[in-house]
Design an enzyme around this catalytic site. Structure first.
Site, PDB file in Angstrom:
ATOM      1  N   TYR A 283      -0.746   0.547   1.649  1.00 31.88           N
ATOM      2  CA  TYR A 283      -2.636  -0.180   2.218  1.00 31.88           C
ATOM      3  C   TYR A 283      -2.070  -1.055   3.469  1.00 31.88           C
ATOM      4  O   TYR A 283      -3.292  -1.634   3.838  1.00 31.88           O
ATOM      5  CB  TYR A 283      -2.476  -1.363   0.309  1.00 31.88           C
ATOM      6  CG  TYR A 283      -3.403  -0.725  -0.608  1.00 31.88           C
ATOM      7  CD1 TYR A 283      -4.818   0.065   0.044  1.00 31.88           C
ATOM      8  CD2 TYR A 283      -2.399   0.103  -1.018  1.00 31.88           C
ATOM      9  CE1 TYR A 283      -5.638   0.372  -0.664  1.00 31.88           C
ATOM     10  CE2 TYR A 283      -3.679   1.072  -2.100  1.00 31.88           C
ATOM     11  CZ  TYR A 283      -4.476   1.581  -1.911  1.00 31.88           C
ATOM     12  OH  TYR A 283      -5.410   1.803  -3.067  1.00 31.88           O
ATOM     13  N   HIS A 436      -2.388  -4.184  -6.278  1.00 34.27           N
ATOM     14  CA  HIS A 436      -1.455  -1.949  -6.529  1.00 34.27           C
ATOM     15  C   HIS A 436       0.268  -2.541  -5.929  1.00 34.27           C
ATOM     16  O   HIS A 436      -0.086  -1.663  -6.116  1.00 34.27           O
ATOM     17  CB  HIS A 436      -1.588  -1.995  -4.302  1.00 34.27           C
ATOM     18  CG  HIS A 436      -3.235  -1.245  -4.185  1.00 34.27           C
ATOM     19  ND1 HIS A 436      -4.365  -0.500  -5.289  1.00 34.27           N
ATOM     20  CD2 HIS A 436      -4.423  -2.369  -3.410  1.00 34.27           C
ATOM     21  CE1 HIS A 436      -5.275  -0.395  -4.928  1.00 34.27           C
ATOM     22  NE2 HIS A 436      -5.803  -1.418  -3.718  1.00 34.27           N
TER      23      HIS A 436
END
Length: 755
Positions: A283, A436
């Protein structure tokens, strides 16, 4: 023939007249507004410089030609703007995604090549979107916490506006005043307002989603010189109406009440001073594009902000950190939610490397990465890279052993990568990593020559593949991939760290105990986790040893110390790739299909075989990519060995069928798991010869285990013994230690010794 000739002459005359009229309009627009477009990723001076050098800068010229062919093909195919209806990977989703990518590329082509067909294409597409957008309701797919209009989530709508803003900047002066007013009134301002004030739960966060939203609003604000929108982008919305217990699309909680928000907050909070992004490299790669492209635009339009100096130059550090978080082949280590195979060859990293080089002091090591990427940005930064490569200024990007601190102040754990010539040991002891994040404190993965040896599962998602959940996260991401049992770390009583609760995990982090890589013969990293299980302290120390006493020289030594105030069951899994060759213990394959447990990820593991551990040493030998590996572990007769495979309770075959084995200790308070992981030998399928297929480690033994010290011995097949001793309670480099173990005296300075 004569008629055709006259038609041609008349056509040229009309075209020239139209061009002259358009040029006069541009001149009027420029003089009226004192225009300075383009000014986001391209500048007038930059365009002039690029045009002057075309044909003499091979990598830039090559990229330009490839982009031209791509965009020309799309122009010939015609504009297509479907009514939105699909999830990721579906036709409408992918078409709108293609549109914003092509818009941006057409914009730079117009500026560099000075060919109006690209401006016409952009204008016409924008006009079609301006017709469509006011008529759109929320996207028909209702899964997202923040539904978009063009896409199923606001995140993708923001992607569209980030790229479209760059195209608008490139044709801004070419458009008439009336055209600009129409586009801004019916498309760009409503689009920016929808992303921001109509979706505060999306816009006012610290998360990669919000970064995209902030940058989308900020980019279009810079084009339009709209200070109100720019302030929203930089500092967020002035509202406290966001509920703190709303869940996002990834299962995390939105926590924006009384929290700094906006682009600058997203620089302050997720990034550590080392440039590590708390969500992990997958990410970080995704977020680096909006971070850096907006920084480039701010540097061009608002240089007084000195954005590349913000937080001690964290954006440039972040690019270096991200490159160091990749393996030998450039693939990012799959920390937290991460798709394997994502690498620094992605378009986001092309942009990141070029911008970091241009604005970060022209570090010539970045040129070697750019050379491998074999493409550049078609802007000032790409020109800098292309010129550096042309002028033979390239230096290799050397990846050393490194620790990257986590947390806004660098005090929330870290991730360490220890390297030698072939092996890369990745040790994770970070904070949760926002929504996440996975529940895997003190986990590790191991790579040999760029290939996974002991793996982290990554995410359970087929990104942008419509057949699998619309390309979105699958439920197995929560029930398996995030759970502790999916990782190579200790699980207590079949329960995930922090009980698998985000609100608990997000408040805690592991702590570094020591990191010492000064001696390449023995590189050591050690960390503690005291909150994953109340009443239990986890302390894992990992070494990358390079010792000629052993056949292949290199091996990993793993000491995992568990101390608790109660009796527990401890599981330590190892997920390997390849084919089992041999084990030095008898195991019983299971004829009845059963799972290892019923929750916390255990429900997804088939039990393939069971065994009692050997009295002293377990050895597990396998072959992968024509290299042999052996795990040697000090075991007790009461320990249990469980062979497992992922894929249970998986009716849609969403999970890979990966093998693993687990060392289990029952009814235990304190335990020391001691393991060596050794690559050794090779097999050639051509010659059909195997070389050094057996481990050179004959025995590994715990010779001392107390609160203060852990000591192990490693004996090779030639009966040569090495000893490693760790002080568990004092990591001071100057501390002196004296111990007697088995009537032998040991004296050393510092937290450990290897001899």
């Amino acid at each position: 023939m004569v008629l055709k000739k006259y038609v041609f002459i008349i056509s040229v005359f009309i075209l020239s007249a139209c061009k002259n009229d358009k040029a006069e309009t541009i001149a009027e627009n420029t003089s009226d507004k004192n225009s300075s477009h383009p000014s986001l990723i391209l500048t007038k001076e930059g365009v002039k410089d690029i045009r002057a050098k075309l044909g003499t800068i091979p990598l830039f010229d090559k990229t330009l030609e490839a982009v031209k062919q791509e965009v020309d093909a799309e122009i010939n195919a015609g504009i297509e703007i479907p009514i939105p209806k699909d999830f990721s990977g579906g036709y409408t989703h992918e078409q709108h995604k293609k549109n914003f990518l092509i818009l941006q590329k057409a914009g730079v082509l117009f500026q560099i090549l000075d060919d109006e067909k690209y401006a016409v294409y952009i204008r016409d597409m924008f006009m079609e979107y301006a017709k469509l957008y006011p008529t759109l309701p929320l996207h028909p797919q209702e899964r997202s916490y923040a539904r978009g209009k063009l896409f199923w989530q606001c995140l993708n709508d923001s992607n569209w506006l980030v790229y479209a803003s760059q195209a608008y900047d490139c044709i801004y002066d070419w458009l008439s005043k009336e055209e600009r007013e129409h586009l801004e009134k019916d498309l760009f301002i409503p689009f920016a307002n929808f992303i921001s004030k109509e979706n505060p739960q999306f816009f006012n966060r610290v998360h990669n989603h919000s970064t995209w939203g902030n940058v989308a609003v900020g980019m279009i604000a810079l084009v339009m010189d709209n200070d109100d929108l720019l302030n929203k982008a930089l500092y967020g919305l002035k509202t406290d109406s966001i509920a703190a217990d709303v869940k996002d699309d990834d299962g995390g909680f939105i926590k924006s009440k009384n929290q700094k928000v906006g682009f600058l907050a997203n620089l302050d909070e997720p990034f550590s001073p080392d440039g590590y992004y708390t969500e992990g490299p997958y990410y970080q790669r995704y977020a680096m594009y909006p971070f850096l492209i907006f920084a480039q635009a701010l540097e061009n339009k608002k240089p007084e902000l000195k954005i590349f100096e913000y937080k001690d130059g964290v954006l440039i550090k972040a690019v270096d950190a991200l490159l160091n978080l990749s393996d030998k082949d450039g693939d990012f280590f799959p920390i937290n939610d991460a798709q394997k195979g994502m690498s620094y060859y992605s378009r986001e990293l092309v942009t990141a490397v070029d911008i970091a080089y241009h604005y970060g002091g022209k570090n010539s090591e970045l040129l070697s990465i750019a050379k491998k990427q074999d493409k550049v940005n078609l802007d000032d930064t790409g020109l800098s890279i292309a010129l550096g490569i042309k002028n033979n200024e390239v230096k290799p990007f050397t990846k050393e052993s490194i620790t990257l601190k986590d947390g806004p102040n660098g005090k929330q754990g870290a991730i360490s990568i220890i390297r030698n010539s072939n092996l890369e040991l990745v040790y994770k002891y970070t904070s949760q990593g926002l929504s996440h994040g996975h529940y895997d404190k003190l986990s590790f993965s191991l790579y040999n020559d760029g290939k996974e040896v002991l793996q982290d599962y990554g995410l359970a998602r087929f990104v942008n593949i419509e057949q699998k959940g619309g390309g979105n996260y699958l439920k197995e991401n929560t029930t398996w991939a995030k759970q502790t049992i999916a990782h190579n770390t200790i699980i207590q009583n079949e329960t995930s760290h922090f009980n698998g609760k985000y609100e608990i995990g997000s408040k805690n982090h592991s702590n570094e105990y020591l990191f010492n890589v000064e001696n390449k013969k023995v590189q050591v990293v050690s960390a503690k986790e005291e909150n994953a299980y109340p009443g239990t302290i986890l302390h894992r120390t990992m070494l990358l040893v390079n010792d000629t006493t052993f056949i292949n020289h290199s091996f990993v030594l793993d000491l995992y110390n568990v101390s608790s105030n109660a009796l527990n069951k401890y599981d330590l899994p190892f997920y390997y790739s390849g084919q089992l060759m041999q084990a030095n213990f008898k195991y019983q394959q299971q004829s009845e299909i059963k799972t290892l447990g019923s929750s916390n990820g255990y429900q997804h593991l088939f039990v393939k075989a069971l065994a009692d551990a050997p009295k002293n040493n377990l050895q597990f030998n396998w072959l992968d990519n024509n290299v042999f590996y052996t795990i040697t572990s000090a075991t007790l007769p009461t320990d249990k060995i469980i062979f497992v495979e992922t894929g249970a309770n998986d009716p849609e075959f969403n999970l890979r069928r990966d093998p693993g084995f687990i060392i289990r200790k029952n009814n235990t308070k304190n335990a020391l798991f001691v393991t060596a992981i050794e690559p050794h030998g090779t097999y050639s399928p051509v010659s059909e010869f195997s070389v050094n297929s057996y481990s050179s480690i004959a025995e590994i033994k715990t010779i001392l285990s107390t609160k203060d010290y852990s000591a192990v011995s490693i004996t090779n097949i030639n009966k040569e013994t090495k000893t490693f001793i760790l002080c568990n309670t004092n990591s001071n480099k100057e501390a002196k230690h004296t111990l007697k173990i088995n009537n032998k005296d040991y004296n050393w300075v510092g937290p450990f010794m290897y001899n």
